[in-house]
Design a protein around this motif. Structure first.
Motif, PDB file in Angstrom:
ATOM      1  N   ALA A  24       0.780  -1.231   0.050  1.00 22.39           N
ATOM      2  CA  ALA A  24      -0.054   0.013   0.237  1.00 22.39           C
ATOM      3  C   ALA A  24       0.859   1.281  -0.186  1.00 22.39           C
ATOM      4  O   ALA A  24       0.332   2.416  -0.212  1.00 22.39           O
ATOM      5  CB  ALA A  24      -0.874  -0.071   1.236  1.00 22.39           C
ATOM      6  N   LEU A  25       2.264   1.187   0.083  1.00 27.28           N
ATOM      7  CA  LEU A  25       2.926   2.335   0.373  1.00 27.28           C
ATOM      8  C   LEU A  25       2.719   3.346  -1.106  1.00 27.28           C
ATOM      9  O   LEU A  25       2.977   2.542  -2.237  1.00 27.28           O
ATOM     10  CB  LEU A  25       4.509   2.013   0.687  1.00 27.28           C
ATOM     11  N   ARG A  26       2.777   4.497  -0.719  1.00 27.86           N
ATOM     12  CA  ARG A  26       3.188   5.361  -1.971  1.00 27.86           C
ATOM     13  C   ARG A  26       4.534   5.669  -2.282  1.00 27.86           C
ATOM     14  O   ARG A  26       5.221   5.424  -1.540  1.00 27.86           O
ATOM     15  CB  ARG A  26       2.213   6.610  -1.905  1.00 27.86           C
ATOM     16  N   PRO A  27       4.949   5.989  -3.724  1.00 25.85           N
ATOM     17  CA  PRO A  27       6.167   6.140  -4.058  1.00 25.85           C
ATOM     18  C   PRO A  27       6.805   7.238  -3.195  1.00 25.85           C
ATOM     19  O   PRO A  27       6.337   8.324  -2.665  1.00 25.85           O
ATOM     20  CB  PRO A  27       6.041   6.804  -5.651  1.00 25.85           C
ATOM     21  N   GLY A  28       8.029   6.840  -2.543  1.00 27.73           N
ATOM     22  CA  GLY A  28       8.808   7.536  -1.728  1.00 27.73           C
ATOM     23  C   GLY A  28       8.004   7.727  -0.248  1.00 27.73           C
ATOM     24  O   GLY A  28       8.597   8.223   0.683  1.00 27.73           O
ATOM     25  N   GLU A  29       7.122   7.204   0.042  1.00 30.22           N
ATOM     26  CA  GLU A  29       6.547   6.850   1.530  1.00 30.22           C
ATOM     27  C   GLU A  29       7.135   5.710   2.088  1.00 30.22           C
ATOM     28  O   GLU A  29       7.518   4.637   1.703  1.00 30.22           O
ATOM     29  CB  GLU A  29       5.041   6.663   1.314  1.00 30.22           C
ATOM     30  N   LYS A  30       7.610   5.981   3.407  1.00 27.20           N
ATOM     31  CA  LYS A  30       8.102   4.967   4.516  1.00 27.20           C
ATOM     32  C   LYS A  30       7.094   4.213   5.122  1.00 27.20           C
ATOM     33  O   LYS A  30       6.035   4.884   5.350  1.00 27.20           O
ATOM     34  CB  LYS A  30       8.993   5.666   5.262  1.00 27.20           C
ATOM     35  N   VAL A  31       7.180   3.119   5.826  1.00 27.06           N
ATOM     36  CA  VAL A  31       6.560   2.308   6.400  1.00 27.06           C
ATOM     37  C   VAL A  31       6.226   3.193   7.765  1.00 27.06           C
ATOM     38  O   VAL A  31       4.886   3.215   8.073  1.00 27.06           O
ATOM     39  CB  VAL A  31       6.941   1.056   6.932  1.00 27.06           C
ATOM     40  N   ASN A  32       7.231   3.895   8.090  1.00 29.05           N
ATOM     41  CA  ASN A  32       7.014   4.885   9.333  1.00 29.05           C
ATOM     42  C   ASN A  32       5.669   5.646   9.137  1.00 29.05           C
ATOM     43  O   ASN A  32       4.617   6.076   9.814  1.00 29.05           O
ATOM     44  CB  ASN A  32       7.983   5.408   9.925  1.00 29.05           C
ATOM     45  N   ASP A  33       5.706   6.561   7.622  1.00 33.39           N
ATOM     46  CA  ASP A  33       4.602   7.176   7.629  1.00 33.39           C
ATOM     47  C   ASP A  33       3.614   6.736   7.538  1.00 33.39           C
ATOM     48  O   ASP A  33       2.323   7.415   7.818  1.00 33.39           O
ATOM     49  CB  ASP A  33       5.084   7.928   6.482  1.00 33.39           C
ATOM     50  N   PHE A  34       3.393   5.650   6.668  1.00 33.24           N
ATOM     51  CA  PHE A  34       2.077   4.904   6.545  1.00 33.24           C
ATOM     52  C   PHE A  34       1.541   4.453   8.152  1.00 33.24           C
ATOM     53  O   PHE A  34       0.240   4.909   8.229  1.00 33.24           O
ATOM     54  CB  PHE A  34       2.352   3.758   6.091  1.00 33.24           C
ATOM     55  N   LEU A  35       2.299   4.003   8.910  1.00 34.57           N
ATOM     56  CA  LEU A  35       1.736   3.852  10.414  1.00 34.57           C
ATOM     57  C   LEU A  35       1.285   4.863  11.209  1.00 34.57           C
ATOM     58  O   LEU A  35       0.261   4.857  11.631  1.00 34.57           O
ATOM     59  CB  LEU A  35       3.062   3.018  10.686  1.00 34.57           C
ATOM     60  N   VAL A  36       2.179   5.702  11.013  1.00 33.75           N
ATOM     61  CA  VAL A  36       1.715   7.312  11.703  1.00 33.75           C
ATOM     62  C   VAL A  36       0.396   7.757  11.281  1.00 33.75           C
ATOM     63  O   VAL A  36      -0.743   8.099  11.800  1.00 33.75           O
ATOM     64  CB  VAL A  36       2.761   8.213  11.683  1.00 33.75           C
ATOM     65  N   ALA A  37       0.234   7.587   9.831  1.00 35.88           N
ATOM     66  CA  ALA A  37      -1.256   8.183   9.326  1.00 35.88           C
ATOM     67  C   ALA A  37      -1.993   7.253   9.471  1.00 35.88           C
ATOM     68  O   ALA A  37      -3.232   7.604   9.862  1.00 35.88           O
ATOM     69  CB  ALA A  37      -1.092   8.160   7.632  1.00 35.88           C
ATOM     70  N   ALA A  38      -1.923   6.076   9.697  1.00 33.04           N
ATOM     71  CA  ALA A  38      -3.071   4.961   9.942  1.00 33.04           C
ATOM     72  C   ALA A  38      -3.336   5.105  11.437  1.00 33.04           C
ATOM     73  O   ALA A  38      -4.530   5.206  11.925  1.00 33.04           O
ATOM     74  CB  ALA A  38      -2.323   3.533   9.801  1.00 33.04           C
ATOM     75  N   VAL A  39      -2.618   5.333  12.172  1.00 31.79           N
ATOM     76  CA  VAL A  39      -3.007   5.520  13.908  1.00 31.79           C
ATOM     77  C   VAL A  39      -3.565   6.778  13.955  1.00 31.79           C
ATOM     78  O   VAL A  39      -4.546   6.819  14.421  1.00 31.79           O
ATOM     79  CB  VAL A  39      -1.586   5.500  14.631  1.00 31.79           C
ATOM     80  N   ALA A  40      -3.085   7.853  13.159  1.00 28.48           N
ATOM     81  CA  ALA A  40      -4.029   9.127  13.295  1.00 28.48           C
ATOM     82  C   ALA A  40      -5.346   8.977  12.746  1.00 28.48           C
ATOM     83  O   ALA A  40      -6.107   9.373  13.343  1.00 28.48           O
ATOM     84  CB  ALA A  40      -3.190  10.131  12.637  1.00 28.48           C
ATOM     85  N   GLY A  41      -5.401   8.332  11.650  1.00 23.90           N
ATOM     86  CA  GLY A  41      -6.695   8.247  11.304  1.00 23.90           C
ATOM     87  C   GLY A  41      -7.727   7.163  12.154  1.00 23.90           C
ATOM     88  O   GLY A  41      -8.817   7.474  12.162  1.00 23.90           O
ATOM     89  N   GLU A  42      -7.262   6.434  12.718  1.00 30.03           N
ATOM     90  CA  GLU A  42      -7.881   5.429  13.601  1.00 30.03           C
ATOM     91  C   GLU A  42      -8.230   6.117  14.674  1.00 30.03           C
ATOM     92  O   GLU A  42      -9.347   6.194  15.428  1.00 30.03           O
ATOM     93  CB  GLU A  42      -7.224   4.389  14.006  1.00 30.03           C
ATOM     94  N   LEU A  43      -7.530   7.102  15.617  1.00 27.93           N
ATOM     95  CA  LEU A  43      -7.883   8.140  16.415  1.00 27.93           C
ATOM     96  C   LEU A  43      -8.939   8.961  16.082  1.00 27.93           C
ATOM     97  O   LEU A  43      -9.795   9.168  16.766  1.00 27.93           O
ATOM     98  CB  LEU A  43      -6.482   8.703  16.654  1.00 27.93           C
ATOM     99  N   LEU A  44      -8.817   9.412  14.944  1.00 25.66           N
ATOM    100  CA  LEU A  44      -9.875  10.409  14.360  1.00 25.66           C
ATOM    101  C   LEU A  44     -11.266   9.639  14.135  1.00 25.66           C
ATOM    102  O   LEU A  44     -12.257  10.126  14.606  1.00 25.66           O
ATOM    103  CB  LEU A  44      -9.592  10.888  13.016  1.00 25.66           C
TER     104      LEU A  44
END
Length: 95
Positions: A24-44
């Protein structure tokens, strides 16, 4: 530029979930970026399931506290797009 305080969280996931994240990673995206965004989305999502609808201020505070500047813009766009799509669906149902 000041650095936002952060905390490292370690989590173990099964191989299929890890493979899904990598795919699912976008070009240039790191796993950390994906996980931080996923956690932020779940909190929302959890915040939104309560009695109070998150405001743009809530979104900004939550995302700014946890994301790097590069992924902040993409995450905000994803959140805003999701919210707009939901509102458009609600409007179509009520028409």
């Amino acid at each position: 530029m000041a650095t936002t305080p952060s905390k490292t969280i370690s989590a173990r996931v099964d191989l299929a979930t890890h493979a899904g994240v990598i795919a699912a990673l976008r070009p240039g995206e790191k796993v950390n970026d994906f996980l931080v965004a996923a956690v932020a989305g779940e909190l929302l999502r959890r915040r939104a399931s309560g009695s109070k609808e998150p405001t743009l201020g809530d979104l900004g505070q939550l995302v700014q506290a946890s994301l790097s500047k590069a992924s902040l813009s993409q995450s905000l766009l994803t959140i805003i797009d999701s919210k707009l799509n939901r509102l458009m669906t609600e409007l179509d149902v009520q028409s």
